[in-house]
Design a protein around this motif. Sequence first.
Motif: not given
Length: 369
Positions: A11, A13, A16, A19, A61, A299-300, A303-304, A306-307
């Motif tokens: 990714h 990062p 992510d 996001r 992406v 960042c990880r 990103g994890d 976010s959705y």
Amino acid sequence: MSTNTLESKPHYPILDGLRGVAALLVVAFHLFEAHSAGPLFQILNHGYLAVDFFFLLSGFVIAYAYDDRWGKMSIGNFFKRRLIRLQPMVIMGMIIGALLFYFQDSVLWPTIHEVPVWKILLVMVIGFTLIPVPSSLDIRGWAEMHPLNGPGWSLFYEYIANILYALFVRKFSKTVLSFLACISGTALIYLTLTTPQCTVIGGWSLEPQQIQIGVTRMMYPFFAGVLLFRMGKLIPIKNAFFWSSLFVILALAMPRIGGANHLWLNGLYESFVILFFFPFIVSIAAGGAISNKTSSAICRFLGDISYPIYITHYPIIYIYTAWVADTKTPINEAYLVFIFTFLLCILVGYTALKLYDIPVRKWITAQLA
């Protein structure tokens, strides 16, 4: 071809992380919105532009992840991978919306207590597919295409963008893509200058004008994201995550431009942000590097979550909005409930990620292997 034949690429990062920053701002925007006297007075006034930012990130992406794979990947396999990535949390968001529906009773939508359970379940099942519900199933009265979980509208257009990419956009040259981005950008400017409030906000309804808004908001950012990746014009700077995050926050927190007398200035602002500023931010973020483990972990994590946060928070926002409307509690007296609700949205999203989304996606992938 099985869905695990193609290994996942590394990714970006910082993208992510961005996001996640945008998703948290969306939650805060919706909480502040419950106290707002109108668009001119909203705190985090342009928080809704996060959706346009998400569409841009999606185009970038997806082009990065799939542009070079079409020689060994079928269209069906692409759709399987996207469904596995997105659909489990769509289902969870609708389930949460159904479970919390009767806790949302308010003067804002006085018929909730009269809605039969069978109708809620029907709306939920239809929502699992992201097919917009007809007006006869508008159980809230806000004309939402997904009345149990309003943000489902943006996932509906995300899927349309994915279909367009798989069937057509992946084959476009940079010249054709540039032309379409220009046409879509022109339509976006026209939209922001001709709608009654000179804004892109909207897209969640099946009304003709709302459909126009939803399509327009999706087209330019998504095309531009694909084009931005293919051009490869990234901007490497130091502390890219800090600066790109700051720029996103500033763009979304900007007060209403022009006031009530010069609404067109706000339209120009939103057009500028979507057409130029967001691509600039993504160019910085994609061109930057993470220099330490702490930044990488942040960042990880962002990103994890976010959705999951984005697609599960709004049923909770309905409850908060109902409470504010019924009690008329001002923001300066509601800050403890505000903070609690904000943290609860994060907790629900994180819990759904760990206990549901990741295990379900792994199970589905294993079954299709």
